[in-house]
Enzyme design. Structure first.
Site, PDB file in Angstrom:
ATOM      1  CE1 TYR A 205      -0.825  24.550   6.911  1.00  0.00           C
ATOM      2  CE2 TYR A 205      -2.684  25.614   7.807  1.00  0.00           C
ATOM      3  CZ  TYR A 205      -1.900  24.842   6.629  1.00  0.00           C
ATOM      4  OH  TYR A 205      -2.538  24.208   5.632  1.00  0.00           O
ATOM      5  NE  ARG A 254     -10.328  30.902  10.413  1.00  0.00           N
ATOM      6  CZ  ARG A 254     -10.856  30.388   9.473  1.00  0.00           C
ATOM      7  NH1 ARG A 254      -9.972  29.789   8.508  1.00  0.00           N
ATOM      8  NH2 ARG A 254     -12.067  30.126   9.340  1.00  0.00           N
ATOM      9  NE  ARG A 353     -16.611  24.029   3.240  1.00  0.00           N
ATOM     10  CZ  ARG A 353     -17.021  23.006   4.075  1.00  0.00           C
ATOM     11  NH1 ARG A 353     -17.125  21.790   3.450  1.00  0.00           N
ATOM     12  NH2 ARG A 353     -17.566  23.174   5.402  1.00  0.00           N
ATOM     13  CB  CYS A 379     -19.024  17.917  -2.466  1.00  0.00           C
ATOM     14  SG  CYS A 379     -18.427  19.065  -3.435  1.00  0.00           S
ATOM     15  CB  CYS A 383     -12.994  24.142  -2.494  1.00  0.00           C
ATOM     16  SG  CYS A 383     -14.132  23.225  -1.350  1.00  0.00           S
ATOM     17  CD  GLU A 446     -33.250  13.036 -18.957  1.00  0.00           C
ATOM     18  OE1 GLU A 446     -32.129  13.446 -18.941  1.00  0.00           O
ATOM     19  OE2 GLU A 446     -33.317  11.933 -18.980  1.00  0.00           O
ATOM     20  CE  LYS A 464     -23.720  12.167  -2.159  1.00  0.00           C
ATOM     21  NZ  LYS A 464     -23.332  11.197  -3.276  1.00  0.00           N
TER      22      LYS A 464
HETATM   23  C1  LIG Z   1     -25.511   6.606  -6.431  1.00  0.00           C
HETATM   24  C2  LIG Z   1     -24.647   7.622  -7.096  1.00  0.00           C
HETATM   25  C3  LIG Z   1     -24.200   8.330  -6.141  1.00  0.00           C
HETATM   26  C4  LIG Z   1     -23.209   9.416  -6.579  1.00  0.00           C
HETATM   27  N1  LIG Z   1     -22.317  10.059  -6.040  1.00  0.00           N
HETATM   28  C5  LIG Z   1     -21.603  11.120  -6.252  1.00  0.00           C
HETATM   29  C6  LIG Z   1     -20.977  12.144  -5.721  1.00  0.00           C
HETATM   30  O1  LIG Z   1     -21.082  11.887  -4.394  1.00  0.00           O
HETATM   31  N2  LIG Z   1     -20.244  12.844  -6.259  1.00  0.00           N
HETATM   32  C7  LIG Z   1     -20.050  13.172  -7.627  1.00  0.00           C
HETATM   33  O2  LIG Z   1     -19.254  14.141  -7.753  1.00  0.00           O
HETATM   34  N3  LIG Z   1     -20.632  12.291  -8.281  1.00  0.00           N
HETATM   35  C8  LIG Z   1     -21.224  11.298  -7.801  1.00  0.00           C
HETATM   36  N4  LIG Z   1     -21.976  10.275  -8.686  1.00  0.00           N
HETATM   37  C9  LIG Z   1     -21.695  10.599  -9.951  1.00  0.00           C
HETATM   38  C10 LIG Z   1     -22.496  11.708 -10.826  1.00  0.00           C
HETATM   39  O3  LIG Z   1     -23.925  11.494 -10.440  1.00  0.00           O
HETATM   40  C11 LIG Z   1     -22.219  11.898 -12.397  1.00  0.00           C
HETATM   41  O4  LIG Z   1     -21.119  11.736 -12.478  1.00  0.00           O
HETATM   42  C12 LIG Z   1     -23.148  12.864 -12.846  1.00  0.00           C
HETATM   43  O5  LIG Z   1     -24.455  12.947 -12.756  1.00  0.00           O
HETATM   44  C13 LIG Z   1     -22.861  13.068 -14.457  1.00  0.00           C
HETATM   45  O6  LIG Z   1     -23.576  14.041 -15.054  1.00  0.00           O
HETATM   46  P1  LIG Z   1     -23.834  13.815 -16.494  1.00  0.00           P
HETATM   47  O7  LIG Z   1     -24.878  15.249 -16.711  1.00  0.00           O
HETATM   48  O8  LIG Z   1     -22.642  13.945 -17.292  1.00  0.00           O
HETATM   49  O9  LIG Z   1     -24.622  12.709 -16.664  1.00  0.00           O
HETATM   50  P2  LIG Z   1     -25.889  11.999 -16.143  1.00  0.00           P
HETATM   51  O10 LIG Z   1     -26.299  12.499 -14.959  1.00  0.00           O
HETATM   52  O11 LIG Z   1     -25.861  10.550 -16.219  1.00  0.00           O
HETATM   53  O12 LIG Z   1     -27.065  12.512 -17.088  1.00  0.00           O
HETATM   54  C14 LIG Z   1     -27.280  12.396 -18.370  1.00  0.00           C
HETATM   55  C15 LIG Z   1     -28.529  12.460 -18.775  1.00  0.00           C
HETATM   56  O13 LIG Z   1     -28.641  12.147 -20.071  1.00  0.00           O
HETATM   57  C16 LIG Z   1     -29.925  11.472 -20.322  1.00  0.00           C
HETATM   58  N5  LIG Z   1     -30.109  11.054 -21.650  1.00  0.00           N
HETATM   59  C17 LIG Z   1     -29.143  10.084 -21.920  1.00  0.00           C
HETATM   60  N6  LIG Z   1     -29.228   9.670 -23.504  1.00  0.00           N
HETATM   61  C18 LIG Z   1     -30.345  10.770 -23.960  1.00  0.00           C
HETATM   62  C19 LIG Z   1     -30.802  10.910 -25.173  1.00  0.00           C
HETATM   63  N7  LIG Z   1     -30.381  10.237 -26.154  1.00  0.00           N
HETATM   64  N8  LIG Z   1     -31.842  11.841 -25.231  1.00  0.00           N
HETATM   65  C20 LIG Z   1     -32.103  12.487 -24.059  1.00  0.00           C
HETATM   66  N9  LIG Z   1     -31.749  12.225 -23.159  1.00  0.00           N
HETATM   67  C21 LIG Z   1     -30.692  11.459 -22.927  1.00  0.00           C
HETATM   68  C22 LIG Z   1     -30.167  10.495 -19.308  1.00  0.00           C
HETATM   69  O14 LIG Z   1     -31.557   9.963 -19.091  1.00  0.00           O
HETATM   70  C23 LIG Z   1     -29.759  11.427 -18.055  1.00  0.00           C
HETATM   71  O15 LIG Z   1     -30.777  12.100 -17.374  1.00  0.00           O
HETATM   72  C24 LIG Z   1     -23.069   9.445  -8.120  1.00  0.00           C
HETATM   73  C25 LIG Z   1     -23.677   8.609  -8.932  1.00  0.00           C
HETATM   74  C26 LIG Z   1     -24.479   7.762  -8.373  1.00  0.00           C
HETATM   75  C27 LIG Z   1     -25.105   6.830  -9.375  1.00  0.00           C
HETATM   76  C1  LIG Z   2     -10.181  25.372  -0.482  1.00  0.00           C
HETATM   77  C2  LIG Z   2     -10.248  25.988   1.118  1.00  0.00           C
HETATM   78  C3  LIG Z   2      -9.018  26.560   1.442  1.00  0.00           C
HETATM   79  C4  LIG Z   2      -8.808  27.003   2.725  1.00  0.00           C
HETATM   80  N1  LIG Z   2      -7.692  27.792   3.066  1.00  0.00           N
HETATM   81  C5  LIG Z   2      -7.641  28.323   4.366  1.00  0.00           C
HETATM   82  C6  LIG Z   2      -6.391  29.199   4.525  1.00  0.00           C
HETATM   83  O1  LIG Z   2      -5.853  29.534   3.679  1.00  0.00           O
HETATM   84  N2  LIG Z   2      -6.315  29.744   5.770  1.00  0.00           N
HETATM   85  C7  LIG Z   2      -7.322  29.327   6.760  1.00  0.00           C
HETATM   86  O2  LIG Z   2      -7.296  29.799   7.966  1.00  0.00           O
HETATM   87  N3  LIG Z   2      -8.425  28.456   6.518  1.00  0.00           N
HETATM   88  C8  LIG Z   2      -8.506  27.955   5.280  1.00  0.00           C
HETATM   89  N4  LIG Z   2      -9.494  27.262   4.934  1.00  0.00           N
HETATM   90  C9  LIG Z   2     -10.659  27.032   5.945  1.00  0.00           C
HETATM   91  C10 LIG Z   2     -11.852  28.071   5.860  1.00  0.00           C
HETATM   92  O3  LIG Z   2     -11.272  29.380   6.119  1.00  0.00           O
HETATM   93  C11 LIG Z   2     -12.915  27.685   6.643  1.00  0.00           C
HETATM   94  O4  LIG Z   2     -12.615  27.999   7.934  1.00  0.00           O
HETATM   95  C12 LIG Z   2     -13.627  26.367   6.379  1.00  0.00           C
HETATM   96  O5  LIG Z   2     -13.872  26.296   4.956  1.00  0.00           O
HETATM   97  C13 LIG Z   2     -14.713  26.288   6.920  1.00  0.00           C
HETATM   98  O6  LIG Z   2     -15.625  27.313   6.763  1.00  0.00           O
HETATM   99  P1  LIG Z   2     -17.214  26.830   5.749  1.00  0.00           P
HETATM  100  O7  LIG Z   2     -17.629  25.792   6.378  1.00  0.00           O
HETATM  101  O8  LIG Z   2     -18.008  27.950   5.574  1.00  0.00           O
HETATM  102  O9  LIG Z   2     -16.584  26.389   4.379  1.00  0.00           O
HETATM  103  C14 LIG Z   2      -9.829  26.593   3.481  1.00  0.00           C
HETATM  104  C15 LIG Z   2     -10.846  26.245   3.051  1.00  0.00           C
HETATM  105  C16 LIG Z   2     -11.167  25.667   2.006  1.00  0.00           C
HETATM  106  C17 LIG Z   2     -12.588  25.262   1.565  1.00  0.00           C
END
Ligand SMILES: Cc1cc2nc3c(=O)[nH]c(=O)nc-3n(C[C@H](O)[C@H](O)[C@H](O)COP(=O)(O)OP(=O)(O)OC[C@H]3O[C@@H](n4cnc5c(N)ncnc54)[C@H](O)[C@@H]3O)c2cc1C
Ligand SMILES: Cc1cc2nc3c(=O)[nH]c(=O)nc-3n(C[C@H](O)[C@H](O)[C@H](O)COP(=O)(O)O)c2cc1C
Length: 677
Positions: A205, A254, A353, A379, A383, A446, A464
């Site tokens: 900034y 800062r 965070r 992730c 935020c 489940e 992850k």
């Molecule tokens: C490899 C991989 C990486 C991913 N990475 C990310 C990521 O980095 N960030 C992110 O935000 N998202 C990620 N996702 C997506 C994320 O995992 C899903 O969006 C999230 O898990 C959805 O949550 P949910 O609870 O809606 O469904 P799900 O996680 O799919 O859970 C549904 C559950 O319902 C159960 N079920 C289904 N039907 C029935 C039934 N009739 N009776 C009882 N149980 C049932 C299933 O067995 C399952 O356990 C990733 C997905 C995969 C596969």
């Molecule tokens: C949603 C979000 C908004 C942020 N806004 C600011 C801000 O307004 N001013 C600032 O100096 N830093 C800002 N930051 C940076 C944070 O202050 C901090 O330095 C950064 O998240 C790293 O710390 P952490 O790993 O503990 O989250 C922001 C970070 C996040 C996640």
């Protein structure tokens, strides 16, 4: 005690560094209150006495009113953080001048009309026994809002690396005006009751734009070839603020201790200017890092960076000055912070965070139950990236209360009901936990033996692990409640008809899409889930079909295991955006592993050891393919919806069962469904 963090990506880019990480007592589960003695030692800084050394650093929330005044949401958000009892809260960026705002609803301090609202923020913190500082800010060229209107100003007319648009170089009169505006804003902060101010001289900034040779190419007295010469404006601003707030009022500055970008300044250079900041009036140095455009959004570091990975920068600041220094960077564990302070690498530790994912983490640590802390998974989805991509105000993927404090129900529900949650993925687990918290009688079904849904797979690819730790934590928390958990139990239309629950939350997730491609039933074909659960052994040369998150992650996983990857995606560009920190890391790793990513390409047919693809109407045959891995995504699995409607059972469909998306949608909709029963 110190270990190398093994962060090859960062080290390669910025040259050799000493990376230290500290022990993670939380993970060891061996904690005692006495281990927090450094964190819990009060500290006095001019007129301000902090109860402990935990700082909530500034985080923009996007919660302000449309005229830049403080909203009731801002107040509720700050109050909730203050209830976690940090020593100091530093508020989000607050504009000192209309020429430097990032959006109309960014909080302002450039007029007296802002003071009443700012005072309410102060009261929210003080009511909870917590000190609060106002972060004052001018965006310079880093404001898309002003760049679009051609109104952005900066040291030189050099476009923002991220936003591109060109700012106008500031005149000397404007430089004086903005310095005075910082002073006036600081005075308003003092009048509003704040305990301190923080000058935002970090993250690219305006004040940092003067420091950086990449953005300051002035030939007058505000430019120069050394950092010392370019520090004139920030020094004048600190002097002005000191003059305007008086001798006792604490000033934090800062900084980005290191610019963390090619051609940027180093920590050693920063050490040369810090003494002049202190001489000008700085009482605290807040040692952040990075700038707009730093690779991988390092300022909000993704999980590739270990907790506390940048404490060495605080140490560098401490080596240069004798005022208190705040360390920041992926801290999630107060015991680790205690060690950092104990080793005198920093005097205070900021948890950013972590305050979003669990504002009560310090209380839980003090009470000897660190295992209950919901640790930030880094992730960035709820935020910083949500705000950056214009998806809305602050949230947290794993804490549905964050940013929703004004609608978050304390409970109990007026009418406790018999609630079935179908599916124990992230959405179902959060729904069950929230419904239970509100006093409903919850049964969680489940169909698999293991809970966690798709996160059972999402936790496996490189970097992850935090997702796995979180889902294990969530399952553990639900098990501690009186939710009845029924694994290995598939809910069917018949079961619903027989037992007629009062309310159902359908969290059944998604089901795999199997594309209709000639040859997709051949032996060389499997899917991402079979690979990730170890059911199918990876071959040497693999073609991955699908370049969404799952395809990219399975490609990352396979290339780490030594396979050569070609990835084919129909869309012209990767749906996994490189401007997100996770996307940046994924693309970088795949590039480093020399994977071939073919966008705008579709698979026509699969042969015995070859695949025919088509790009822009031209067909090519990829030869010597040992394996084809399908990762074309999921579609909503919601077949019970009709049964629920025809049985007249009130219900909500949430998460991937509504539409296949991400964890944040699943957890948020799961919580909402529980709140609205
Ligand atoms: C490899 C991989 C990486 C991913 N990475 C990310 C990521 O980095 N960030 C992110 O935000 N998202 C990620 N996702 C997506 C994320 O995992 C899903 O969006 C999230 O898990 C959805 O949550 P949910 O609870 O809606 O469904 P799900 O996680 O799919 O859970 C549904 C559950 O319902 C159960 N079920 C289904 N039907 C029935 C039934 N009739 N009776 C009882 N149980 C049932 C299933 O067995 C399952 O356990 C990733 C997905 C995969 C596969
Ligand atoms: C949603 C979000 C908004 C942020 N806004 C600011 C801000 O307004 N001013 C600032 O100096 N830093 C800002 N930051 C940076 C944070 O202050 C901090 O330095 C950064 O998240 C790293 O710390 P952490 O790993 O503990 O989250 C922001 C970070 C996040 C996640």
């Amino acid at each position: 005690m110190y270990k190398k963090a093994g962060l090859s990506l960062n080290r390669k880019r910025y040259g050799p560094k000493v990376f230290k990480i500290y022990s993670m007592n939380i993970l060891k589960g061996e904690t005692t209150m006495s281990e927090l003695q450094n964190v819990m030692t009060p500290i006095e800084i001019r007129s301000m006495v902090l109860n402990n050394r935990v700082v909530m650093p500034p985080m923009g929330t996007n919660l302000g009113n449309s005229d830049g005044t403080v909203s009731k949401e801002n107040i509720a958000y700050i109050r909730r953080r203050a209830q976690g009892q940090p020593g100091l809260i530093i508020t989000e960026i607050t504009g000192v001048h209309p020429s430097g705002i990032v959006s109309p609803n960014q909080l302002g301090a450039y007029d007296d009309r802002f003071i009443p609202g700012l005072s309410e923020l102060v009261s929210a913190a003080h009511d909870e026994g917590c000190k609060i500082a106002l972060q004052i800010h001018h965006a310079g060229r880093e404001s898309v809002f002003l760049l679009k209107q051609k109104k952005a100003i900066a040291p030189s007319a050099i476009p923002s690396i991220v936003f591109r648009g060109e700012p106008r170089a500031m005149t000397i009169d404007e430089i004086k005006e903005i310095a005075a505006a910082f002073g006036a804003a600081a005075r308003r902060a003092r009048n509003a009751g704040f305990d301190a101010v923080e000058l935002h001289c970090a993250h690219g900034y305006l004040l940092m734009q003067f420091l950086s040779a990449l953005s300051n190419q002035r030939t007058d007295e505000y430019g120069g070839s050394t950092l010392k010469e370019r520090s004139r404006f920030p020094v004048e601003v600190i002097q002005t603020v000191r003059r305007d707030v008086g001798p006792d009022f604490p000033i934090s500055v800062r900084i980005s201790m290191e610019e963390s970008i090619k051609g940027g300044y180093t920590a050693e250079e920063m050490q040369t200017v810090l003494p002049s900041f202190v001489e000008a009036g700085a009482d605290i140095i807040h040692a952040s890092f990075g700038t707009h455009g730093s690779p991988g959004g390092i300022t909000q570091a993704p999980p590739e960076y270990k907790p506390g990975f940048n404490a060495w920068l605080a140490r560098k600041a401490k080596d240069a000055v004798s005022v208190p220094v705040i360390a920041v960077g992926r801290f999630t564990d107060p015991f680790q912070a205690d060690e950092v302070i104990g080793k005198k690498d920093a005097d205070l530790v900021a948890f950013g965070r972590q305050f979003l994912s669990d504002p009560d983490f310090l209380i839980k640590a003090k009470e000897g139950r660190p295992q209950d802390i919901r640790r930030c998974i880094a992730c960035n989805q709820g935020c910083i990236e949500r705000e950056m991509l214009g998806e809305g105000n602050i949230r947290c993927s794993i804490n549905p209360e964050t940013g929703q404090e004004t609608v978050y129900p304390e409970g109990p529900a007026a009418v406790p009901r018999n609630v079935w949650v179908v599916g124990a993925g992230p959405g179902g687990l959060v729904a069950a936990s929230e419904a239970n918290r509100l006093g409903h009688r919850v049964t969680l079904f489940e169909k698999e033996e293991t809970l966690g849904g798709q996160t059972r797979y999402a936790r496996i690819p490189p970097a992850k692990e935090t997702y796995g730790e979180w889902i294990d934590w969530l399952i553990d928390q639900v098990k501690k409640t009186d939710v009845t958990i029924k694994p290995c139990t598939e809910v069917t239309a018949r079961l619903l008809e027989e037992q007629k629950p009062e309310y159902v939350i359908l969290a059944t997730g998604g089901e795999k899409i199997i594309p209709d491609i000639d040859g997709c039933d051949r032996d060389i074909v499997c899917d991402a889930w079979q690979i990730l659960r170890g059911e199918v052994k990876p071959e040497k040369r693999i073609l991955v079909i699908g370049g969404g998150l799952i395809g990219m992650e399975v490609a990352d996983y396979l290339s780490e295991k030594g396979s050569e990857i070609t990835l084919v995606e129909m869309l012209p560009r990767s749906p996994v955006l490189k401007i997100t920190s996770h996307g940046y890391m994924l693309h970088s790793r795949l590039r480093e592993k020399k994977s071939t990513l073919l966008f705008g390409t579709k698979v026509v047919s699969i042969g015995e050891d070859s695949v025919e693809v088509e790009t822009a109407g031209e067909k090519t045959t990829l030869k010597d393919i040992g394996q084809v891995v399908m990762a074309v995504g999921l579609r909503a699995k919601d077949e019970l919806k009709d049964a629920l409607s025809s049985l007249n059972i009130p219900h909500a469909v949430i998460g991937d069962a509504k539409a296949a998306r991400r964890i944040i949608e699943a957890t948020e909709e799961g919580a909402r469904a529980a709140w609205e029963i």
